[in-house]
Scaffold this active site. Structure first.
Site, PDB file in Angstrom:
ATOM      1  N   ARG A   1      -2.721   2.898   8.885  1.00 62.70           N
ATOM      2  CA  ARG A   1      -3.435   1.788   8.433  1.00 62.70           C
ATOM      3  C   ARG A   1      -2.201   0.875   7.919  1.00 62.70           C
ATOM      4  O   ARG A   1      -1.001   1.315   7.649  1.00 62.70           O
ATOM      5  CB  ARG A   1      -4.442   2.114   6.878  1.00 62.70           C
TER       6      ARG A   1
ATOM      7  N   TYR B   1      10.942 -36.478 -22.041  1.00 58.58           N
ATOM      8  CA  TYR B   1       9.344 -35.850 -21.569  1.00 58.58           C
ATOM      9  C   TYR B   1       9.469 -36.513 -20.443  1.00 58.58           C
ATOM     10  O   TYR B   1      10.129 -36.819 -19.508  1.00 58.58           O
ATOM     11  CB  TYR B   1       8.760 -36.610 -22.663  1.00 58.58           C
TER      12      TYR B   1
ATOM     13  N   SER C   1      12.097 -45.009 -18.853  1.00 59.72           N
ATOM     14  CA  SER C   1      11.151 -44.024 -18.208  1.00 59.72           C
ATOM     15  C   SER C   1      11.325 -44.449 -16.295  1.00 59.72           C
ATOM     16  O   SER C   1      10.979 -45.383 -15.617  1.00 59.72           O
ATOM     17  CB  SER C   1       9.878 -44.627 -17.841  1.00 59.72           C
TER      18      SER C   1
ATOM     19  N   GLY D   1      -7.781  -7.366   5.229  1.00 60.38           N
ATOM     20  CA  GLY D   1      -8.859  -7.126   6.512  1.00 60.38           C
ATOM     21  C   GLY D   1      -8.302  -8.288   7.656  1.00 60.38           C
ATOM     22  O   GLY D   1      -8.670  -8.276   8.768  1.00 60.38           O
TER      23      GLY D   1
ATOM     24  N   HIS E   1     -16.089  -8.833   2.085  1.00 56.35           N
ATOM     25  CA  HIS E   1     -14.766 -10.160   2.344  1.00 56.35           C
ATOM     26  C   HIS E   1     -15.044 -11.338   2.205  1.00 56.35           C
ATOM     27  O   HIS E   1     -14.322 -11.679   0.969  1.00 56.35           O
ATOM     28  CB  HIS E   1     -15.122 -10.001   4.095  1.00 56.35           C
TER      29      HIS E   1
ATOM     30  N   LYS F   1       0.239  -1.098  -0.018  1.00 57.21           N
ATOM     31  CA  LYS F   1      -0.211  -0.148  -0.134  1.00 57.21           C
ATOM     32  C   LYS F   1       1.622   1.074   0.176  1.00 57.21           C
ATOM     33  O   LYS F   1       0.660   2.560  -0.679  1.00 57.21           O
ATOM     34  CB  LYS F   1      -0.780   0.452   1.940  1.00 57.21           C
TER      35      LYS F   1
ATOM     36  N   ARG G   1      -3.721  -1.277  -5.798  1.00 53.61           N
ATOM     37  CA  ARG G   1      -3.134  -2.915  -6.471  1.00 53.61           C
ATOM     38  C   ARG G   1      -3.203  -3.036  -7.542  1.00 53.61           C
ATOM     39  O   ARG G   1      -4.188  -3.021  -7.993  1.00 53.61           O
ATOM     40  CB  ARG G   1      -2.872  -3.243  -4.842  1.00 53.61           C
TER      41      ARG G   1
ATOM     42  N   MET H   1      -5.060  -7.401   9.238  1.00 55.46           N
ATOM     43  CA  MET H   1      -4.541  -6.233  10.176  1.00 55.46           C
ATOM     44  C   MET H   1      -5.444  -5.229  10.759  1.00 55.46           C
ATOM     45  O   MET H   1      -6.569  -5.129   9.768  1.00 55.46           O
ATOM     46  CB  MET H   1      -3.602  -6.283   9.751  1.00 55.46           C
TER      47      MET H   1
ATOM     48  N   CYS I   1       7.814 -41.040 -15.739  1.00 55.67           N
ATOM     49  CA  CYS I   1       6.621 -41.312 -15.646  1.00 55.67           C
ATOM     50  C   CYS I   1       6.011 -41.371 -13.970  1.00 55.67           C
ATOM     51  O   CYS I   1       4.856 -41.747 -13.777  1.00 55.67           O
ATOM     52  CB  CYS I   1       5.900 -42.858 -16.559  1.00 55.67           C
TER      53      CYS I   1
HETATM   54  C1  PEP Z   1       6.041 -45.854 -10.939  1.00 51.98           C
HETATM   55  O1  PEP Z   1       6.168 -46.573  -9.653  1.00 51.98           O
HETATM   56  O2  PEP Z   1       6.511 -43.836 -10.770  1.00 51.98           O
HETATM   57  C2  PEP Z   1       5.588 -45.738 -11.257  1.00 51.98           C
HETATM   58  C3  PEP Z   1       4.904 -44.664 -12.188  1.00 51.98           C
HETATM   59  O3  PEP Z   1       4.341 -47.084 -10.980  1.00 51.98           O
HETATM   60  P1  PEP Z   1       3.413 -47.263 -10.816  1.00 51.98           P
HETATM   61  O4  PEP Z   1       2.610 -46.101  -9.709  1.00 51.98           O
HETATM   62  O5  PEP Z   1       2.456 -48.219 -11.272  1.00 51.98           O
HETATM   63  O6  PEP Z   1       3.918 -48.507 -10.100  1.00 51.98           O
END
Ligand code: PEP
Ligand code: MG
Length: 886
Positions: A91, A849, A762, A100, A453, A21, A335, A102, A829
């Site tokens: 204030r 990924y 993965s 609101g 509020h 403020k 603000r 303080m 994953c």
């Molecule tokens: C994991 O273990 O990270 C995985 C993706 O396989 P799940 O969760 O199916 O065991």
């Protein structure tokens, strides 16, 4: 270091020191906007005060005196002057807005003498005594902790005696009488007088604002919003301007764009002849700002011009507080306005398209939470058509909710702790209600406007809210609300539509909210900048479609065991598990192959040529066996066995530690036929879809829970043999990949060797975390909270990847793979793949990924883009520095 800055000294960047403020008041003063004069006591002064715990120190007291003197010169009024007194507001204002939470004290400088001066100077003694009683009430409550209800009760009692219904019916004499009553409350409660000396009032008030940094509701708010307790609050001391000095005066709050929808245009409310607190507290329901255009057109035009200027200057939607005193406009605060997720997206997109900000700046303004909120639930259309609303209020925060009604925050919290879905219904909410609001599915108030509020806080939290439902009679004491012939009480179920403002009796089915267009636009910008792709973890056609719609570029994990459930399939799976010889295995496997092949065909058709990784069976077999006696009997009949034989087999398959037992690729080592069947189904489906659709489907077959290179090479060989048979049978070859899930510490340490028989990799961070810590995925909830409370862990490692341990293993595995294979296809994953914090770590690795459940995909895409932007900005900074040095 000085403790105080005049408004003419600071700037918007100084919010650490002056609070949001104070910094913005200074900025607006520099822009020559009509800001009442004043100064800001810094957050440093607050921190010193809280540390020293011995009252205001000498240095601060002296600086306050000096700045009051210069304020007197600027305003040509003197604090405590009996004829034309300077009146000020005190204030709070911390770095991050805490609406609101303080305290604030207005009209400071009034006493028995100056009130007479004010009355004479303004020719309005009604106004003067109203101001004085407000000061008595605020000072009593905030500074000396007198219960504010004591004042409110006296006012209500007096009004009812007089037969008044609203405050504006009170005359000068009435307020004067009440001032005496209020002074009596001081004596009765504290046995001391209200301080008549304005400097004494001021010092007490500054201390009270400092202390309010640590009040319970401020602490709760900070905890909920991840705001540090160490920041302290600044204190803004400013000349009072009076919105309650007659019908040419008023006060209001307005946004430069609609905070619910994001539409461009002034959106706000104001109240004639009122002080700011009346609007914020929702005590009186204000008029829409369009009414100002009618009643004071020049002021409205001036306000619009200033709003535009502020929005351009701050490059964001502004939330502006203003006061009109005798037809003169003052800006009290600006603000960046709080807004719904939908409005955040809309405003961000519009500002980029209007050329006010860049796409990069736009992307930095979207948070993962906003995405979650954008995908808010709405009621199902057909069900909604059939439902009859019983009352309409203001659509204060969008979304749809059904739940049991509670009338106090405590009751709502207790019900939510019991697992109930809660709708909090109140006349109005106040900051004390925050814990109840946060656990509610929906909030309803009978009073207050769009900036009350309840409305502001609910929008910020993404909780659906209908405010200002004036026809609803809410009796918090009797725990009952009614409108016409509808009455409901504690525990009754109602439905709240925060988008239309309508309330319904009973529960209405919901569906997830969709603002696909807004989301897509932002995701497109994000994907243009991303170097790391985001895939989805999905196996059903619906989930795959959702994943693709939300921006997935592939499927990183289709868990095939999820296709084993369903009444017909499970019985075949059970027959397979119970088989004792090759012959017994063949039939159920053939049947299962049919199901799986159809599933895979559907998946490949949906995925077209996008990458799609199918994981072979992972869980221990006993998970598929029946537990209930009736199911055991049914299975006995279906397999021509006795229930006793089935029970025996179940107990044979039972394991002490199933998560460490006969699961993953270990199943295939002892029963190769299962993976062979799955592989045949995948390859046949891929060939058939390739042939019928013309896509070239390249299936990726993934083997879970691998620990040694020998396991991997054995299984690869078995699968390749199966695949060759299929190719011969079809007279058609396709490309395919066989890859490894890296989920065990040993796989990480020996990844270079395993990589010899693997086309891709993965990381399954769920199992890898479980096995690295030795924390069971299924049982760790029992003790993890203790670990977190005692700070033995920074966070739940199943939620945010443990960079030090699990992260180090991942790094080692990646190094091993790249050393042995060069650039390789590596993904993640496990759940970490959808967690923004973990993604910030993972994206620094040479992976291609991350894959996560469909609804986490947009936030993952956004996080990656934001990190990319930060990195580029960092590089640019270094480059500029180097250029300068050269
Ligand atoms: C994991 O273990 O990270 C995985 C993706 O396989 P799940 O969760 O199916 O065991
Ligand atoms: Mg796993």
């Amino acid at each position: 270091m000085t403790y105080i800055y005049d408004f003419s000294e600071g700037a918007k960047e100084w919010s650490d020191l002056l609070g949001g403020k104070g910094a913005n008041l200074a900025e607006m003063t520099a822009l020559h906007l009509p800001v009442p004069n004043g100064f800001t006591i810094t957050t440093e002064a607050c921190k010193d005060y809280l540390k020293e715990s011995s009252g205001l120190n000498e240095k601060l007291i002296n600086e306050i005196r000096q700045h009051i003197q210069s304020l007197e010169q600027q305003t040509m009024k003197v604090l405590g002057d009996a004829e034309d007194p300077l009146l000020i507001s005190v204030r709070s204002g911390s770095k991050f807005s805490m609406p609101g939470m303080m305290d604030t004290i207005l009209n400071l400088g009034l006493n028995d003498e100056t009130v007479v001066g004010l009355a004479e100077k303004t020719g309005n003694s009604r106004f003067a005594y109203d101001c004085y009683r407000r000061l008595l009430q605020m000072f009593g409550d905030v500074v000396w902790g007198i219960d504010k209800n004591k004042f409110e009760d006296q006012l209500s009692f007096y009004k009812s005696q007089k037969g008044y219904t609203i405050d504006t019916e009170m005359t000068a004499e009435d307020w004067q009488y009440l001032v005496d009553v209020y002074k009596g409350i001081y004596m009765e409660t504290l046995h001391k007088h209200f301080p008549q000396n304005p400097m004494e009032q001021l010092f007490h008030s500054v201390e009270a604002v400092f202390r309010s940094w640590n009040n319970k509701r401020a602490k709760t708010y900070r905890r909920l919003h991840d705001i540090s307790d160490d920041l302290g609050t600044a204190v803004n001391i400013q000349e009072m301007v009076f919105g309650n000095s007659g019908l040419d005066s008023g006060t209001g709050v307005a946004f430069t764009r609609n905070p619910s929808t994001g539409e461009k245009g002034i959106f706000g409310e104001f109240l004639i002849n009122a002080q700011g607190e009346d609007v914020v507290a929702g005590i009186r329901t204000p008029q829409p700002i369009a009414a100002l255009k009618k009643s004071m057109p020049e002021i409205y035009a001036e306000f619009c011009e200033i709003s535009e200027q502020l929005e351009q200057h701050y490059q964001d939607m502004q939330d502006i507080e203003f006061t009109i005193e005798n037809k003169k406009l003052y800006i009290l605060q600006t603000r960046n306005g709080k807004r719904t997720a939908k409005a955040s997206f809309k405003i961000c997109i519009n500002l980029v398209e209007e050329g006010v900000i860049s796409k990069e700046a736009g992307l930095q303004r979207i948070t993962p939470t906003m995405i979650t909120q954008l995908l808010h639930p709405v009621f199902e259309e057909e069900a909604l058509k059939a439902a009859v609303p019983f009352v309409k209020g203001l659509p204060a925060s969008p979304g749809a909710a059904s739940g049991q009604v509670y009338f106090t925050a405590e009751a709502a919290k207790a019900a939510s702790d019991r697992g109930e879905k809660v709708i909090l219904v109140r006349q109005e909410t106040s900051p004390e209600d925050i814990e109840g609001m946060v656990v509610s599915e929906g909030i309803v108030t009978s009073r207050g406007g769009m900036t009350s509020h309840a409305a502001v806080v609910a929008r910020g939290m993404g909780v659906c809210c209908v405010a200002g439902c004036e026809e609803l009679q809410v009796d918090e004491f009797l725990e009952q609300a009614s409108c016409g012939d509808v009455t409901f009480g504690t525990g009754d179920v109602i439905s709240v539509d925060g988008t239309s403002g309508l309330l319904y009796q009973g529960s209405i089915p919901k569906k997830e909210g969709e603002e696909q267009e807004l989301l897509n636009k932002v995701l497109d910008w994000a994907q243009e900048l991303s170097t790391l792709e985001v895939y989805g973890n999905a196996e059903t056609p619906e989930d795959i479609q959702t994943a693709l719609k939300l921006g997935a570029k592939g499927i990183g994990l289709a868990r095939t065991e999820h296709m084993f459930f369903g009444e017909e399939r499970i019985s075949e799976v059970r027959k397979m598990i119970l088989a004792v010889d090759q012959k017994g295995l063949r039939k159920p496997l053939e049947q299962l192959k049919k199901y799986q092949k159809n599933d895979f065909k559907e998946i490949f058709q949906l995925m077209e040529e996008r990458p799609c990784t199918v994981r072979l069976l992972d869980p221990p077999l006993h998970e598929f066996l029946p537990k209930a006696e009736r199911e055991i009997e049914d299975l006995a009949i279906a397999t021509n066995r006795t229930p006793a034989q089935i029970r025996k087999r179940i107990s044979e398959l039972a394991e002490q530690n199933p998560m460490l037992g006969h699961r993953g690729c270990r199943l295939a080592v002892s029963i190769p036929q299962i993976y062979q069947m799955q592989t045949a189904a995948i390859i046949e489906a891929a060939i058939e879809v390739s042939q019928s659709s013309g896509f070239s489907v390249v299936p990726e077959i993934m083997i879970p829970l691998v620990s040694t290179d020998k396991e991997m090479s054995l299984l690869r060989k078995q699968l390749e043999e199966t695949i060759e048979v299929i190719f011969e049978l079809y007279g058609h070859r396709i490309s395919y990949k066989i890859g490894t899930m890296i989920e065990t510490p040993r796989a990480c340490l020996t990844a270079a060797e395993i990589s010899q028989s693997s086309d891709f990799f993965s990381f399954g961070t769920n199992d890898l975390t479980q096995l690295t810590y030795g924390f069971s995925r299924d049982d760790s909830a029992k003790f993890l909270n203790e670990y977190l409370n005692l700070k033995l862990l920074p966070s739940d490692p199943f939620q945010h990847l443990d960079e030090k341990g699990v992260g180090q293993l991942i790094q080692q595995a990646v190094d091993g793979i790249t050393a042995s294979k060069g650039a390789a296809q590596i993904g993640v994953c496990g759940e970490a793949g959808g967690d923004p914090q973990s993604i910030r770590f993972l994206r620094k690795l040479p992976i291609s990924y991350v894959s996560c459940s469909p609804f986490r995909i947009p936030a993952a895409i956004l996080t990656i883009a934001q990190e990319e932007i930060k990195e580029q900005a960092g590089k640019l900074k270094i480059l500029n520095k180097l250029i300068k040095e050269v």
